[in-house]
Design a protein around this motif. Structure first.
Motif, short mmCIF file in Angstrom:
data_model
loop_
_atom_site.label_atom_id
_atom_site.label_comp_id
_atom_site.label_asym_id
_atom_site.label_seq_id
_atom_site.Cartn_x
_atom_site.Cartn_y
_atom_site.Cartn_z
N TYR A 282 19.35 30.48 10.85
CA TYR A 282 18.80 30.96 9.60
C TYR A 282 19.84 31.67 8.76
O TYR A 282 20.82 32.19 9.26
N SER A 283 19.59 31.69 7.48
CA SER A 283 20.51 32.35 6.55
C SER A 283 20.65 33.81 6.93
O SER A 283 19.67 34.51 7.18
N GLY A 284 21.89 34.31 6.96
CA GLY A 284 22.16 35.69 7.31
C GLY A 284 22.48 35.90 8.77
O GLY A 284 23.00 36.93 9.16
N CYS A 285 22.13 34.91 9.61
CA CYS A 285 22.41 35.02 11.04
C CYS A 285 23.79 34.47 11.34
O CYS A 285 24.26 33.55 10.68
N ARG A 286 24.44 35.05 12.34
CA ARG A 286 25.78 34.63 12.75
C ARG A 286 25.75 34.25 14.23
O ARG A 286 24.78 34.53 14.93
N ASP A 287 26.83 33.64 14.67
CA ASP A 287 26.94 33.33 16.09
C ASP A 287 26.99 34.62 16.89
O ASP A 287 27.67 35.58 16.51
N MET A 288 26.28 34.64 18.01
CA MET A 288 26.29 35.81 18.86
C MET A 288 27.64 35.96 19.53
O MET A 288 28.26 34.98 19.94
N ASN A 289 28.10 37.21 19.64
CA ASN A 289 29.37 37.47 20.29
C ASN A 289 29.32 37.01 21.74
O ASN A 289 28.33 37.23 22.45
N GLN A 290 30.41 36.37 22.20
CA GLN A 290 30.42 35.81 23.55
C GLN A 290 30.22 36.87 24.62
O GLN A 290 29.62 36.61 25.67
N SER A 291 30.74 38.08 24.40
CA SER A 291 30.59 39.13 25.40
C SER A 291 29.14 39.54 25.55
O SER A 291 28.71 39.96 26.63
N VAL A 292 28.35 39.44 24.47
CA VAL A 292 26.92 39.73 24.56
C VAL A 292 26.20 38.60 25.28
O VAL A 292 25.35 38.83 26.15
N ILE A 293 26.56 37.37 24.93
CA ILE A 293 25.96 36.20 25.58
C ILE A 293 26.17 36.27 27.09
O ILE A 293 25.26 35.98 27.88
N SER A 294 27.37 36.65 27.50
CA SER A 294 27.69 36.67 28.93
C SER A 294 26.88 37.70 29.69
O SER A 294 26.79 37.63 30.92
N ARG A 295 26.29 38.67 28.99
CA ARG A 295 25.49 39.69 29.65
C ARG A 295 24.01 39.33 29.69
O ARG A 295 23.19 40.12 30.18
N MET A 296 23.65 38.16 29.20
CA MET A 296 22.27 37.70 29.28
C MET A 296 22.05 37.00 30.62
O MET A 296 22.77 36.07 30.98
N ASP A 297 21.04 37.44 31.35
CA ASP A 297 20.75 36.86 32.66
C ASP A 297 20.06 35.51 32.54
O ASP A 297 20.28 34.60 33.35
N LEU A 298 19.19 35.36 31.55
CA LEU A 298 18.53 34.08 31.28
C LEU A 298 18.52 33.87 29.78
O LEU A 298 18.30 34.82 29.01
N ILE A 299 18.75 32.63 29.35
CA ILE A 299 18.72 32.29 27.93
C ILE A 299 17.75 31.13 27.75
O ILE A 299 17.92 30.06 28.35
N TYR A 300 16.71 31.34 26.94
CA TYR A 300 15.73 30.29 26.69
C TYR A 300 15.73 29.93 25.21
O TYR A 300 15.72 30.81 24.34
N ASP A 301 15.76 28.64 24.93
CA ASP A 301 15.61 28.15 23.56
C ASP A 301 14.14 27.82 23.35
O ASP A 301 13.62 26.85 23.91
N MET A 302 13.48 28.64 22.55
CA MET A 302 12.05 28.49 22.32
C MET A 302 11.82 27.37 21.30
O MET A 302 12.23 27.48 20.14
N GLU A 303 11.19 26.30 21.75
CA GLU A 303 10.97 25.16 20.88
C GLU A 303 9.65 25.30 20.12
O GLU A 303 8.73 26.01 20.56
N ALA A 304 9.59 24.62 19.00
CA ALA A 304 8.33 24.59 18.25
C ALA A 304 7.25 23.97 19.13
O ALA A 304 7.52 23.01 19.86
#
Length: 602
Positions: free
Chosen positions: A481-503
């Motif tokens: 979305y407009s205004g959003c940026r790529d998440m910093n890799q160091s933050v991503i690496s601290r996520m234990d689970l990542i889910y892409d919520m689909e429509a």
């Protein structure tokens, strides 16, 4: 120039499959044209290699099934209710899994190479996918036409004869290819005889994700021919429903035996009756509870997805499942690290002078009737009082407040925990909303100490706070979305689970909106859901990015329709106006998505 990617010039230069690979069958022929070939000039028909491969695969599958022979390695064709056509197309060393929606003409697809389980993207283009897998999935739809059905039966008979009459087989194949080509390319002009398909100009087909397959979003409910080996039939363990009963979920995943205070109990979310608990939420709770006794318990989770896919509701459901209080922090472009770890604010000890600030009049009140406002401030009513008199009295009150504050002894500022620090301190669930909007990249890096499990953070007061072992942080974001940026890799690496919520799929959309709004006409709600999905897909294809079209807009449309009793009128001020601010874009969405389902009321 072809109207669809399936029939671009490169596709006609591909090698024909045996036994139609003889050079004498190449090129345009003045024979074998279908009833839909109404060219005013010399009529021609041509074998199309991707179509021929799909026809041969379908013919072999139909023949083997109807004759009771083995269908191993021949693929499968089936359906999911009345919504989707689903197929598995076998070719050299791989299988194309394809889902087709006849209403929208949209495909979803993925390729699986033999010996692997990974779902790879599918793209139509020279050097990529030829489109045979997509055409194979279309065969049952194409077979609804009388001419195609008659010619295909003849084609199967010739196959079973071992191609005893190749001249007849060639002419039959020409007619079938011409029938398919004309009905797809001229679908708008042919009305119900046409076959509507929608393929992006890039050729990139929307991918079938493993999550969508596992959750049963795409699961055949019946197989017309063959046996599905990758896409599991609905009802099997890998295609179970993607929702869970509330009584088996709420407070069933407590991380400790702690006793919550009355205030904390009030902060535990109560899930509404209409809410369908998704599998992703249950998985997060399972991981959080099961890993509690480990040295590195899983406590950080990321939900990505479009607006309206249930990210925030999912975070609240996690708190309900864990029986923990829920807090929320929403980030913006101006968010700084101090906004996350706490701030100092003026301490008035709850006192605002003789007149509380919230009781002071508004400018509109003063303008409307100054004498009444003057009486509210002084207790005296005087019809002669003007706006200037009221303003002068307000100045006197403000000066009096300042004097009283100056004379009040004690501290003038105090530290306040942010919702994030409160969750870290006491062991709550905190949703950190849209951190990818933050303009300063250093702020995201500064989050690392807050995300590390069982680490200590230092507050602006100098206090060191250790992360409570029950603290769960759920990051929700949409990087598209407009205004959003790529998440910093160091933050991503601290996520234990990542889910892409689909429509949600069509059925889930309808069920949700009916439960939320009280709308009772399921057929009408389904029709509206189709429009919403078409608008969202059209926006993606045409790069309309200045608006939004999802579950929130769908709900608003249904609620408005319950008031106006006119879906067309309500759509203009809900899903259409939300999708784009540009008049040309809205006009295009109306003509391509709304009016095929609804006509303007005169």
């Amino acid at each position: 120039m072809a109207k669809t990617k399936l029939f671009e010039a490169w596709s006609f230069r591909l090698q024909q499959p045996a036994p139609f690979d003889d050079p004498k069958y190449a090129g345009s022929k003045s024979m074998g044209f279908s009833q839909y070939n109404t060219s005013s000039t010399a009529q021609k028909s041509t074998l199309h290699a991707p179509t021929m491969r799909a026809l041969l695969a379908y013919a072999k599958l139909v023949s083997a099934t109807e004759n009771g022979q083995s269908v191993d390695g021949l693929g499968a064709i089936g359906h999911q209710g009345t919504t989707y056509r689903i197929s598995e197309y076998r070719s050299a060393n791989k299988t194309d899994c394809v889902v087709f929606n006849p209403v929208t003409g949209k495909f979803n697809a993925a390729q699986v190479e033999d010996g692997t389980q990974a779902l790879k993207p599918y793209s139509v283009g020279a050097g990529n996918g030829t489109g045979s897998g997509l055409l194979f999935c279309l065969m049952p739809v194409l077979n609804e036409d009388d001419e195609f059905r008659q010619k295909f039966q003849e084609f199967v008979s010739l196959l079973e004869s071992g191609w005893a009459d190749m001249d007849a087989a060639f002419e039959c194949a020409l007619t079938l290819c011409d029938n398919v080509y004309r009905r797809i390319e001229n679908s708008k002009q042919l009305g119900s005889d046409g076959v509507k398909i929608s393929i992006p100009t890039t050729g990139n087909i929307s991918v079938i994700t493993q999550m969508a397959m596992d959750s049963g979003n795409y699961a055949p409910t019946g197989a017309s021919y063959g046996e599905f080996t990758i896409m599991q039939m609905s009802g099997t363990p890998t295609a179970k429903a993607s929702s869970f009963q509330k009584e088996d979920f709420v407070a069933k995943y407590a991380l400790s035996n702690r006793t919550l205070t009355a205030r904390e109990l009030a902060m535990v979310p109560t899930l509404p009756d209409w809410y369908i608990i998704p599998k992703e939420v249950v998985r997060v709770c399972e991981h959080a509870k099961v890993t509690t006794a480990s040295s590195q318990p899983m406590r950080n989770f990321l939900f990505r997805g479009e607006a309206g896919t249930g990210k925030t509701m999912g975070a609240q459901a996690i708190a309900a499942g864990l029986n923990l209080p829920y807090t929320l922090m929403t980030c913006s472009a101006n968010t700084e690290i101090t906004d996350l770890v706490g701030q100092f604010i003026p301490d008035t000890n709850g006192f605002h002078g003789s007149t509380p600030i919230e009781d002071l009049p508004k400018i509109s009140d003063i303008t409307m009737h100054p004498p009444s406002v003057y009486m509210m401030l002084t207790g005296e009513y005087d019809e002669e009082k003007t706006e200037d008199d009221v303003l002068q009295k307000l100045i006197e009150i403000a000066v009096g407040n300042l004097v009283e504050k100056e004379e009040t002894p004690g501290q003038r500022i105090r530290y306040v925990d942010t919702p994030l620090v409160e969750a870290i301190r006491h062991g709550y669930v905190c949703e950190l909303q849209e951190p990818s909007c933050i303009a300063n990249p250093g702020v995201l890096v500064g989050l690392n100490s807050l995300l590390d499990n069982c680490q200590v953070i230092t507050l602006p007061t100098g206090e060191r706070v250790k992360r409570h072992p029950d603290t769960v942080i759920v990051v929700t974001t949409n990087s598209d979305y407009s205004g959003c940026r790529d998440m910093n890799q160091s933050v991503i690496s601290r996520m234990d689970l990542i889910y892409d919520m689909e429509a949600p799929d069509l059925n889930t959309m309808v069920k949700r909106v009916m439960n939320v709004t009280g709308f009772t006409d399921e057929q009408e709600a389904t029709k509206m859901a189709i429009v919403v999905r078409d608008v969202a897909e059209r926006c993606r294809q045409t790069m309309i990015t200045d608006g939004s079209c999802g579950m929130r807009e769908f709900k608003s449309w249904v609620l408005s329709t319950m008031v106006t009793h006119d879906p067309y009128e309500s759509a203009l001020s809900t899903i259409i106006s939300s999708a784009s601010a540009d008049p040309d874009n809205r006009a295009e969405l109306i003509s391509s998505c709304l009016e095929p389902q609804y006509s303007r009321t005169i």
